[in-house]
Design a protein around this motif. Structure first.
Motif, PDB file in Angstrom:
ATOM      1  N   GLU A 116       0.863  -1.172   0.000  1.00 38.39           N
ATOM      2  CA  GLU A 116       0.000   0.000   0.000  1.00 38.39           C
ATOM      3  C   GLU A 116       0.904   1.228   0.000  1.00 38.39           C
ATOM      4  O   GLU A 116       1.883   1.286   0.750  1.00 38.39           O
ATOM      5  CB  GLU A 116      -0.888  -0.020   1.254  1.00 38.39           C
ATOM      6  CG  GLU A 116      -1.806   1.167   1.415  1.00 38.39           C
ATOM      7  CD  GLU A 116      -2.695   1.010   2.634  1.00 38.39           C
ATOM      8  OE1 GLU A 116      -3.786   0.424   2.479  1.00 38.39           O
ATOM      9  OE2 GLU A 116      -2.293   1.451   3.740  1.00 38.39           O
ATOM     10  N   LYS A 117       0.615   2.183  -0.824  1.00 37.10           N
ATOM     11  CA  LYS A 117       1.435   3.383  -0.879  1.00 37.10           C
ATOM     12  C   LYS A 117       1.431   4.067   0.485  1.00 37.10           C
ATOM     13  O   LYS A 117       0.405   4.136   1.153  1.00 37.10           O
ATOM     14  CB  LYS A 117       0.925   4.329  -1.950  1.00 37.10           C
ATOM     15  CG  LYS A 117       1.084   3.811  -3.371  1.00 37.10           C
ATOM     16  CD  LYS A 117       0.591   4.825  -4.391  1.00 37.10           C
ATOM     17  CE  LYS A 117       0.793   4.315  -5.808  1.00 37.10           C
ATOM     18  NZ  LYS A 117       0.297   5.301  -6.819  1.00 37.10           N
ATOM     19  N   ARG A 138       0.866  -1.155   6.328  1.00 36.96           N
ATOM     20  CA  ARG A 138      -0.539  -1.340   5.975  1.00 36.96           C
ATOM     21  C   ARG A 138      -1.354  -1.785   7.179  1.00 36.96           C
ATOM     22  O   ARG A 138      -2.475  -1.312   7.411  1.00 36.96           O
ATOM     23  CB  ARG A 138      -0.679  -2.354   4.838  1.00 36.96           C
ATOM     24  CG  ARG A 138      -2.120  -2.494   4.331  1.00 36.96           C
ATOM     25  CD  ARG A 138      -2.227  -3.481   3.176  1.00 36.96           C
ATOM     26  NE  ARG A 138      -1.986  -4.860   3.605  1.00 36.96           N
ATOM     27  CZ  ARG A 138      -2.088  -5.917   2.786  1.00 36.96           C
ATOM     28  NH1 ARG A 138      -2.410  -5.720   1.505  1.00 36.96           N
ATOM     29  NH2 ARG A 138      -1.856  -7.134   3.231  1.00 36.96           N
ATOM     30  N   VAL A 145      -1.227   6.582   1.248  1.00 36.77           N
ATOM     31  CA  VAL A 145      -2.548   6.035   1.593  1.00 36.77           C
ATOM     32  C   VAL A 145      -2.605   5.707   3.087  1.00 36.77           C
ATOM     33  O   VAL A 145      -3.574   6.038   3.778  1.00 36.77           O
ATOM     34  CB  VAL A 145      -2.850   4.781   0.749  1.00 36.77           C
ATOM     35  CG1 VAL A 145      -4.166   4.132   1.201  1.00 36.77           C
ATOM     36  CG2 VAL A 145      -2.921   5.138  -0.730  1.00 36.77           C
ATOM     37  N   THR A 146      -1.549   5.039   3.586  1.00 37.59           N
ATOM     38  CA  THR A 146      -1.499   4.706   5.009  1.00 37.59           C
ATOM     39  C   THR A 146      -1.487   5.971   5.852  1.00 37.59           C
ATOM     40  O   THR A 146      -2.192   6.067   6.867  1.00 37.59           O
ATOM     41  CB  THR A 146      -0.246   3.877   5.330  1.00 37.59           C
ATOM     42  OG1 THR A 146      -0.204   2.732   4.471  1.00 37.59           O
ATOM     43  CG2 THR A 146      -0.246   3.425   6.774  1.00 37.59           C
TER      44      THR A 146
END
Length: 455
Positions: A71-72, A297, A75-76
């Motif tokens: 997950e980029k 993530r 985003v986190t």
């Protein structure tokens, strides 16, 4: 994936309803139903849905290591920022609280002979970091005492800090919220306002803040927070949250302090400590090679579970349980057993510090504390944190005051005179979301039996 929503009227606290709700919430954890785990202060438990996805992520990366990020990071960071009352550009992912605090303290634009003002209730890892930073940059460490009487008021702590400020010299105010040795929550908003008045940078060890409280970081007025991702927030080990105030806010409209990036692979980030208006400092601080992205993530997913349950609801439940535990401790062992402020709501947390021994000499006997803790663990399965940093704090040999402290004590100081005022050896436990009043009753009963056997 996560559908455990809060529901209900969060404006009214009904104990029976909340225990029923959190009894269901507790089923997301693999905590033993026999001997409940009371030590999120050391390490929390990942919720089962997060744990399952975490294992899948590790397996996926093991099969295809080229997939560095599941997950980029942006985003986190967005997930974390949403629940922590901050902007994503102010949130960086660290390895733990100590990692975050180290980056902050080494990144501040120090000048020789400046001072760092610290509370007397600091965690060993941060004491070690502060002493190294002070030695490297030629700084003076000054302390302010934190009164811990049952009727201590928040303003007493603020005035103690005020007395420790040397205008024009004090560069940083450092404290924990809550404080690990005795579980007291320091009045961070008041301390932030005090620091702003004198143009002082604030740095807070919030290892026990995230996951216990409903965090609104942009409203606190603090410049830097270091927060654990794996204690009360129940993310995977080796995760943390670093908050860096990155704008002029209503809670703090002082100029942004110059801040040098100690660890960052961002080739375009400023190298002189400056903060351009469009600088995403959270992204720069989160870019440092290839961490295990399943960890990152999973931290974001744990934060989402807390958001869905309702962070304000979680905070109220944890603090209510802690109040219940304090009342029971006093009822069973007497008022002397409680080693923290308990009248002012602003100074309470879900960390309870106590010592059940009736005599002062017993409460300051480290070997007796060892025996109590060992028997409680061996006989009843309960594990506690215990002891203060004692002779290894900010005051140590050959300083004249060092001899007034003793091994295992909390090396506090008088808030008015700043004279050494060592406190009793504390035992510590937390009131996490997976326990209830019956668990606390069983735990205190075990403490009573243990006391009778070793006193």
């Amino acid at each position: 994936m996560f559908n455990f929503s809060s529901g209900g009227d969060e404006g009214v606290f009904l104990p029976e309803r909340e225990e029923a709700y959190f009894s269901g919430f507790a089923r997301m954890f693999k905590i033993s139903n026999i001997d409940r785990y009371f030590l999120p202060t050391q390490k929390g438990s990942m919720p089962i849905p997060v744990l399952k996805n975490y294992k899948k992520g590790l397996d996926r990366i093991a099969k295809d290591p080229r997939r560095v990020f599941l997950e980029k990071t942006e985003v986190t960071r967005e997930k974390i920022a949403k629940g922590y009352g901050a902007r994503a550009d102010e949130i960086a992912i660290s390895r733990n609280t100590t990692d975050a605090i180290s980056q902050v303290l080494y990144g501040i634009d120090w000048r020789r002979d400046e001072e760092i003002l610290c509370s007397t209730l600091e965690y060993p890892n941060c004491i070690a970091t502060i002493r190294r930073v002070a030695c490297r940059f030629g700084l003076t460490i000054r302390q302010f005492g934190v009164p811990s009487r049952h009727d201590t008021h928040a303003e007493e702590i603020v005035e103690s800090a005020r007395r420790g400020i040397v205008p024009g010299k004090t560069k940083v105010m450092f404290f924990s919220a809550p404080a690990q040795p005795n579980g007291m929550m320091l009045p961070f908003r008041r301390l932030a306002r005090l620091a702003q008045h004198y143009g002082i940078i604030t740095v807070v060890d919030g290892a026990h803040y995230g996951g216990m409280f409903n965090p609104r970081l942009d409203d606190t007025g603090i410049d830097f927070w270091g927060i654990s991702g794996y204690k009360w927030q129940c993310g995977p080990g080796g995760t943390g949250i670093l908050y860096v105030r990155n704008a002029l806010l209503e809670s703090n409209n002082t100029p942004l302090p110059r801040f040098n990036l100690v660890r960052s692979a961002d080739l375009h980030a400023p190298i002189d400590g400056s903060r351009p208006l469009d600088f995403d400092i959270g992204a720069a601080l989160s870019h440092y090679g290839f961490p295990e992205s399943a960890d990152l993530r999973a931290l974001g997913e744990a934060c989402e579970i807390w958001d869905r349950a309702g962070r304000a609801r979680i905070e109220r439940y944890i603090l209510w349980l802690a109040d219940y535990a304090r009342e029971k401790l006093v009822a069973v062992f007497g008022e002397h057993a409680l080693l923290q402020a308990c009248k002012d709501e602003e100074l309470k947390s879900g960390l309870v510090a106590f010592n059940p021994f009736p005599e002062k000499e017993q409460r300051r006997d480290l070997q007796l504390a060892h025996r109590f803790n060992a028997r409680l663990s061996r006989k009843y399965g309960y594990r506690l944190g215990y002891g203060g940093i004692g002779l290894n704090g900010f005051t140590r040999d050959p300083e004249p005051d060092a001899g007034r402290f003793y091994e295992g004590c909390v090396p506090n100081r008088n808030a008015l005179t700043n004279e050494p005022e060592p406190e009793d050896i504390p035992f510590r436990f937390g009131t996490p979301v997976w326990i209830n009043r019956k668990d606390i009753d069983r735990f205190i009963k075990a403490c009573r039996k243990t006391l009778d056997s070793v006193a």
